[in-house]
Design an enzyme around this catalytic site. Sequence first.
Site, PDB file in Angstrom:
ATOM      1  N   HIS A  23      36.258  63.312  37.512  1.00  0.00           N
ATOM      2  CA  HIS A  23      35.167  62.539  38.110  1.00  0.00           C
ATOM      3  C   HIS A  23      35.083  61.168  37.461  1.00  0.00           C
ATOM      4  CE1 HIS A  23      33.131  64.373  34.558  1.00  0.00           C
ATOM      5  NE2 HIS A  23      32.493  63.212  34.508  1.00  0.00           N
ATOM      6  N   HIS A  28      29.771  67.960  39.605  1.00  0.00           N
ATOM      7  CA  HIS A  28      29.748  66.577  40.079  1.00  0.00           C
ATOM      8  C   HIS A  28      31.165  66.075  40.324  1.00  0.00           C
ATOM      9  CE1 HIS A  28      30.672  65.976  35.960  1.00  0.00           C
ATOM     10  NE2 HIS A  28      29.979  64.922  35.682  1.00  0.00           N
ATOM     11  N   HIS A  62      32.666  55.899  32.670  1.00  0.00           N
ATOM     12  CA  HIS A  62      33.828  56.661  32.196  1.00  0.00           C
ATOM     13  C   HIS A  62      34.604  57.320  33.328  1.00  0.00           C
ATOM     14  CE1 HIS A  62      30.829  60.081  32.112  1.00  0.00           C
ATOM     15  NE2 HIS A  62      31.867  60.737  32.569  1.00  0.00           N
ATOM     16  N   HIS A  69      26.967  68.974  27.678  1.00  0.00           N
ATOM     17  CA  HIS A  69      25.989  68.268  28.489  1.00  0.00           C
ATOM     18  C   HIS A  69      24.904  69.248  28.947  1.00  0.00           C
ATOM     19  CE1 HIS A  69      28.338  64.631  28.891  1.00  0.00           C
ATOM     20  NE2 HIS A  69      29.325  65.222  29.510  1.00  0.00           N
ATOM     21  N   TYR A 120      33.891  62.247  24.384  1.00  0.00           N
ATOM     22  CA  TYR A 120      34.054  60.887  24.932  1.00  0.00           C
ATOM     23  C   TYR A 120      34.846  60.012  23.982  1.00  0.00           C
ATOM     24  CZ  TYR A 120      30.407  61.408  28.555  1.00  0.00           C
ATOM     25  OH  TYR A 120      29.674  61.784  29.646  1.00  0.00           O
ATOM     26  N   GLU A 153      36.780  60.758  29.226  1.00  0.00           N
ATOM     27  CA  GLU A 153      36.130  62.007  28.843  1.00  0.00           C
ATOM     28  C   GLU A 153      37.116  63.154  29.058  1.00  0.00           C
ATOM     29  OE1 GLU A 153      32.901  63.316  31.437  1.00  0.00           O
ATOM     30  OE2 GLU A 153      31.985  64.480  29.827  1.00  0.00           O
TER      31      GLU A 153
END
Lengths: 307, 307, 307, 307
Positions: free
Chosen positions: D153, D200, D214, D246, D255, D265
Amino acid sequence: MGFGNGIMRIGRVELRVLDLEKSASYYKNVIGLEEVGRSQGRVYLKAWDEYDHHSLILKQADYAGLEHFAFKVKNEAVLNELEKKIEQFGCDTSRISYGTRMAEGQAVRFVLPTGHNVELYYEIERIGTKTGTLNPHPWPLDTRGIAPHRLDHVLLTGDDLKTVTRFFMEVLGFQQSEKITTVDGEELVGSFLFTTNKAHDLAFIKGPDSKLHHVAFYVESVHDVFRAADILTMNNVPTEVTPTRHGITRGQTVYFFDPSGNRNEAFASGYITYEDFPTITWTEDKIGQGIFYHRRELVESFGKALT
Amino acid sequence: MGFGNGIMRIGRVELRVLDLEKSASYYKNVIGLEEVGRSQGRVYLKAWDEYDHHSLILKQADYAGLEHFAFKVKNEAVLNELEKKIEQFGCDTSRISYGTRMAEGQAVRFVLPTGHNVELYYEIERIGTKTGTLNPHPWPLDTRGIAPHRLDHVLLTGDDLKTVTRFFMEVLGFQQSEKITTVDGEELVGSFLFTTNKAHDLAFIKGPDSKLHHVAFYVESVHDVFRAADILTMNNVPTEVTPTRHGITRGQTVYFFDPSGNRNEAFASGYITYEDFPTITWTEDKIGQGIFYHRRELVESFGKALT
Amino acid sequence: MGFGNGIMRIGRVELRVLDLEKSASYYKNVIGLEEVGRSQGRVYLKAWDEYDHHSLILKQADYAGLEHFAFKVKNEAVLNELEKKIEQFGCDTSRISYGTRMAEGQAVRFVLPTGHNVELYYEIERIGTKTGTLNPHPWPLDTRGIAPHRLDHVLLTGDDLKTVTRFFMEVLGFQQSEKITTVDGEELVGSFLFTTNKAHDLAFIKGPDSKLHHVAFYVESVHDVFRAADILTMNNVPTEVTPTRHGITRGQTVYFFDPSGNRNEAFASGYITYEDFPTITWTEDKIGQGIFYHRRELVESFGKALT
Amino acid sequence: MGFGNGIMRIGRVELRVLDLEKSASYYKNVIGLEEVGRSQGRVYLKAWDEYDHHSLILKQADYAGLEHFAFKVKNEAVLNELEKKIEQFGCDTSRISYGTRMAEGQAVRFVLPTGHNVELYYEIERIGTKTGTLNPHPWPLDTRGIAPHRLDHVLLTGDDLKTVTRFFMEVLGFQQSEKITTVDGEELVGSFLFTTNKAHDLAFIKGPDSKLHHVAFYVESVHDVFRAADILTMNNVPTEVTPTRHGITRGQTVYFFDPSGNRNEAFASGYITYEDFPTITWTEDKIGQGIFYHRRELVESFGKALT
């Protein structure tokens, strides 16, 4: 008789806490130790995988910190022999008599060159693990919180790391697995010591005498370190260093604070040591990477929050 | 540590193999050991996290099996003392002289009551791990295959487990972490022994004398056991027991065979032991669960495929 | 997502069980589902991470097996459209009216070419996950047993896999992620189908019509598959296949049986699929490796124990 | 045709880099992508588990950042339909012709309300994964570095998150899995969008328009996130956030920055979504916990280091 001079392990830690009930609740529900008894303003706890009556004692006090920690030795002969050696080194010793604390026998007490109170003992009631010794299951279903296997090690601060290292090596038969030195190699600013096949049973970093840096509990894997960190957030426990690896010991770790500000660690893995293990050296310019392998620099609070 | 009468660890295993090149290739590319030398029909190998020159020796032979295994002791004094004790127990000993095998010093050789050849030694060239001792990284990037940390233990078969257990405990200072007995408790059919803080350094199960059941290499976690099993399939290595947990030792495991039929294990975790560790008992009716905790019964080949 | 002609997921499975109380206890305490209601001889359960009222229904019956399973579709328009397509394919359909089962709306019911009862529905009461939708924690502390995230897939047996595959692809918009064929490629003996981005939502292997091979629940990682296997032994649950990897889907797995003999799976990982995912082919000579990647051969019971 | 409106996945990201060789070396040796071609000052790379020709394009430039990212759609009809919808929303579109970049077909290009360049495409050469589609092994032995499965993503910054969210939901058929709002619920400061069953595929946080926060690559588990972090330190890669979870998406993460300062990431896990997934809300007072579940507060650089 060899390595370790008859010392088996770090067997107990006595912590001073500011609110006994709140602290007992934290060590039972968040860390996941079992309460095994109370007496004279103290709460006694053990981890599920330990055989002895207790490994952690909480003592109500006006300020936090380490009241004492203690090594379990093999037998009375070892106790007597080490007592002599300690005195020969120049430390005063005293005897703690039977029943001074719950379920404990006698102990030899002395003060380290760094000011910390230490005891040696060989007698303590045995109550066994939660899984037993007959056709046991590998782990118990009915635990709470992080549920570490056991007390693992303490890290202390002190001024004269050279002398305290010499004390542990010459008198108590420990060896040094790792050391941190100034870049010129002149000064010792960190000293990691073992008397078992673990990467460390005890460690010192340069700092004020008599202070506790942290008490560590053992979990099995990086998965369990992550799970511990999740549980800390669920319980609003102040977390200083989120899951990472130590360069020193290679262990995986998370650091956090008990309700009195005593730093705790959930620690996993770490390499195996033997009596011929060579001391690994970290130079101070790499201390960040040595302590927090991923971040590669120290956290400011790490050297300051001491109890 | 140290309760083993000066014995530090199982330091090397010499295996007989039917095809030296094929075997060397397997131990290098599938297991992931490093070849450190060759001499007189033997290939010497070490794991990346070991300091000594080698921990595995492959010897060309007409039949597979265990040529010898050896414990590294603290120093010459220990070697001499243990030599005497072994003789007093009634075992014949002999001296292996310097340079008999590559990079090794002298050793004391003897035969166990179960017929296995064992050596004690204290001298071996030190060549260090792949990560070094100055500001080391936790693991090396350039490994192949399973890449275990180290040789971990051997499991042997023998007829008189009571005597061989007594030998290890009385003469060499080992302790027994677990035992398997007949349901009535009369006969010992499995004996797990430690001289470090590991759950076992050596074990015996009831069976023919002089035979090898398996040689185990240490990996860190269940994740690595699974990864090892994947690598075995990718390399068409015969796999006897797919990833599971042992009830005994609690370790995670996968069993497979080298090209000569010597059984190998990738073993992870396992509890910690100390000198006061109580012996855990498994009754024979639960042996399936003790050995393969998930399957809860033995695999037929497990008791039969011996070398 | 969405290529499934408006089908969102496999939403529920209704299993026939021989002893409702014993089965409810198993699915609650060992699998770790929550009981959300009872009505007319049925117990309704859900996993902690599911939003809908239930995903598993247990129905008291004289023989075990799959009463029906159902896909949740997007809305009523999709329901009506798929109903027509199903009839056009030649399957009879019927309507299940509101409130036939607890917390459910209407559904379209039909019989697969393999004889299995399937429903489509879009209405079901929503009761939410255990972690909620406002600043949620990642997982709940108060679960029991294996505690999977959700129902994952079913594997069924049938005779005409070609037709049932065509039905799912042409009528319901599924795609085939993997297939097992005879070595000559002539006959289809395994068919793995997806309508989400998962490696499979449903699969068929060659066998008798109308039978259930297994119902799978999702856990997160190989660590959790191992933990599941530990819990199964602690609860004496018959375990058919101990932790391993599937070649097909790459997922990690353990297979076991509910008290009525319905096979369950704890399944983790597996690759991601998209609408342009090419079908992976396994030839029957490699079926062992395809199904049990480490063992590389089928377990005898695997093709026989069907309900 | 439903959810996702025919969009299959985020298929490629084109990054501007300051030193093409250094960047290519980083993405190949540290991230572990394969270089699949070079042309006109660009390097094309793919992850081992992706079927399409490339998912990452590096373009030599004077300043770092996101040149464009693109979604792969089902077919030409979808492309044409979405082109119209985009124009109806008020965004200008243009056509990128065949062969503008290596191995790609035509694409529709447009600018988001947040200023980012996006393309839609359906044609790209297929070169397959490293494991193939015939009796495949689960993973390839010959990878380097972190070796993620795939591009996962992007997270972008922008001023008007409400409009860009509406654009993705109304025009491209995305749904919102999570949102961060001010405590009063008035303003949207974070928006997480999906068009697959992932938590996501794309996200926005409040910040300057046209910037990249990112690019994320997918690894399988917390173990692999930790391994990634180890590899970053071994390669001296600047690491911003060490392994953690997260709260938003529940994923595990680390990260770090590529040689040009573009944030990368390594992301694992995360829950599954479906078309009926309810939007999870995080209030800004909990944003620390939402983004870094263990630390519970933002890192200063996290909102500032944008490219």
